[in-house]
Design a protein around this motif. Structure first.
Motif, short mmCIF file in Angstrom:
data_model
loop_
_atom_site.label_atom_id
_atom_site.label_comp_id
_atom_site.label_asym_id
_atom_site.label_seq_id
_atom_site.Cartn_x
_atom_site.Cartn_y
_atom_site.Cartn_z
N ARG A 42 0.84 -1.21 0.00
CA ARG A 42 0.00 0.00 0.00
C ARG A 42 0.87 1.25 0.00
NH1 ARG A 42 -3.78 -2.73 4.26
NH2 ARG A 42 -5.39 -3.60 2.89
N GLN A 43 1.98 1.23 0.74
CA GLN A 43 2.89 2.37 0.76
C GLN A 43 3.52 2.57 -0.62
OE1 GLN A 43 3.49 4.68 3.24
NE2 GLN A 43 4.54 5.70 1.55
N GLU A 44 3.95 1.48 -1.24
CA GLU A 44 4.53 1.57 -2.58
C GLU A 44 3.48 2.11 -3.57
OE1 GLU A 44 6.76 -1.14 -5.98
OE2 GLU A 44 6.33 -2.03 -4.02
N HIS A 45 2.23 1.67 -3.42
CA HIS A 45 1.14 2.15 -4.28
C HIS A 45 0.96 3.66 -4.12
CE1 HIS A 45 -3.08 2.56 -5.68
NE2 HIS A 45 -2.76 1.57 -6.48
N ARG A 46 0.98 4.14 -2.88
CA ARG A 46 0.86 5.59 -2.64
C ARG A 46 2.06 6.35 -3.21
NH1 ARG A 46 -1.29 3.71 2.29
NH2 ARG A 46 0.75 3.78 3.29
N ASP A 47 3.26 5.77 -3.06
CA ASP A 47 4.47 6.40 -3.61
C ASP A 47 4.40 6.51 -5.12
OD1 ASP A 47 5.41 6.58 -1.01
OD2 ASP A 47 6.80 4.89 -1.21
N LEU A 48 3.91 5.45 -5.76
CA LEU A 48 3.77 5.48 -7.21
C LEU A 48 2.74 6.53 -7.63
CD1 LEU A 48 3.85 1.71 -8.24
CD2 LEU A 48 5.46 3.48 -8.91
N ASP A 49 1.67 6.63 -6.89
CA ASP A 49 0.65 7.63 -7.18
C ASP A 49 1.25 9.03 -7.14
OD1 ASP A 49 -2.01 8.17 -7.89
OD2 ASP A 49 -2.51 8.66 -5.81
N GLN B 258 3.51 13.77 -9.97
CA GLN B 258 4.61 14.70 -10.17
C GLN B 258 5.11 14.68 -11.62
OE1 GLN B 258 8.00 13.91 -7.71
NE2 GLN B 258 8.85 15.96 -7.98
N LEU B 259 5.25 13.48 -12.19
CA LEU B 259 5.69 13.38 -13.58
C LEU B 259 4.67 13.96 -14.55
CD1 LEU B 259 7.33 9.84 -13.73
CD2 LEU B 259 8.47 12.03 -14.05
N SER B 260 3.40 13.82 -14.22
CA SER B 260 2.34 14.34 -15.09
C SER B 260 2.36 15.85 -15.16
CB SER B 260 0.97 13.87 -14.60
OG SER B 260 0.86 12.48 -14.71
N ARG B 261 2.82 16.49 -14.09
CA ARG B 261 2.88 17.95 -14.05
C ARG B 261 4.16 18.51 -14.67
NH1 ARG B 261 0.79 19.26 -7.94
NH2 ARG B 261 -1.26 18.31 -8.17
N ALA B 262 5.14 17.68 -14.90
CA ALA B 262 6.42 18.15 -15.43
C ALA B 262 6.26 18.68 -16.85
CB ALA B 262 7.43 17.01 -15.40
N VAL B 263 7.08 19.67 -17.16
CA VAL B 263 7.01 20.30 -18.48
C VAL B 263 7.44 19.32 -19.57
CG1 VAL B 263 7.95 22.16 -19.91
CG2 VAL B 263 7.42 22.58 -17.51
N GLY B 264 8.58 18.68 -19.42
CA GLY B 264 9.06 17.72 -20.43
C GLY B 264 8.77 16.31 -19.98
N ILE C 105 5.58 7.37 -17.41
CA ILE C 105 4.29 7.48 -16.72
C ILE C 105 3.46 6.22 -16.96
CG2 ILE C 105 2.10 8.73 -16.66
CD1 ILE C 105 3.74 11.29 -17.26
N THR C 106 3.44 5.73 -18.18
CA THR C 106 2.69 4.52 -18.51
C THR C 106 3.24 3.32 -17.75
OG1 THR C 106 2.20 5.39 -20.71
CG2 THR C 106 1.97 3.00 -20.41
N ARG C 107 4.55 3.21 -17.66
CA ARG C 107 5.15 2.10 -16.92
C ARG C 107 4.79 2.16 -15.44
NH1 ARG C 107 10.98 2.42 -19.91
NH2 ARG C 107 10.42 1.15 -21.69
N LEU C 108 4.83 3.35 -14.88
CA LEU C 108 4.47 3.50 -13.47
C LEU C 108 3.01 3.16 -13.24
CD1 LEU C 108 6.40 6.77 -12.50
CD2 LEU C 108 6.99 4.41 -11.91
N LYS C 109 2.14 3.55 -14.16
CA LYS C 109 0.72 3.24 -14.03
C LYS C 109 0.48 1.73 -14.10
CE LYS C 109 -1.30 7.56 -15.64
NZ LYS C 109 -2.14 8.20 -16.66
N LYS C 110 1.21 1.03 -14.98
CA LYS C 110 1.08 -0.41 -15.07
C LYS C 110 1.55 -1.08 -13.77
CE LYS C 110 1.32 -1.05 -20.03
NZ LYS C 110 2.05 -1.66 -21.16
N ARG C 111 2.66 -0.58 -13.23
CA ARG C 111 3.16 -1.12 -11.96
C ARG C 111 2.14 -0.89 -10.85
NH1 ARG C 111 5.33 -4.64 -8.82
NH2 ARG C 111 6.31 -3.77 -6.99
N LYS C 112 1.52 0.29 -10.87
CA LYS C 112 0.52 0.61 -9.85
C LYS C 112 -0.69 -0.33 -9.96
CE LYS C 112 -2.36 4.43 -8.40
NZ LYS C 112 -2.88 5.72 -8.75
#
Length: 68
Positions: free
Chosen positions: A17-24, A29-35, A41-48
């Motif tokens: 659950r902690q790892e899930h929150r960390d990934l979230d 944070q990555l979604s808000r980044a300019v570049g 992001i897709t890989r992190l979402k799959k892991r989540k």
């Protein structure tokens, strides 16, 4: 991941659950980044999602079987 003891399962669930929150948070944070890196992001979402499925399976192990 063959934890059968309810205490071990509960401990593992807390970690997942902690790892899930960390990934979230990382995804947010990555979604808000300019570049932003859409592939990352897709890989992190799959892991989540995998974590969510694992958490659900472990939670179901904690529910006692009822004799019908």
């Amino acid at each position: 991941m063959q934890a059968q003891d309810p205490t071990q399962i509960a401990h593992l669930l807390a970690e997942l659950r902690q790892e899930h929150r960390d990934l979230d948070a990382a995804i947010e944070q990555l979604s808000r980044a300019v570049g932003r890196d859409e592939l990352q992001i897709t890989r992190l979402k799959k892991r989540k999602l995998l974590l969510k499925d694992t958490i659900a399976r472990l939670e179901s192990k904690l529910i006692p079987d009822l004799d019908a």
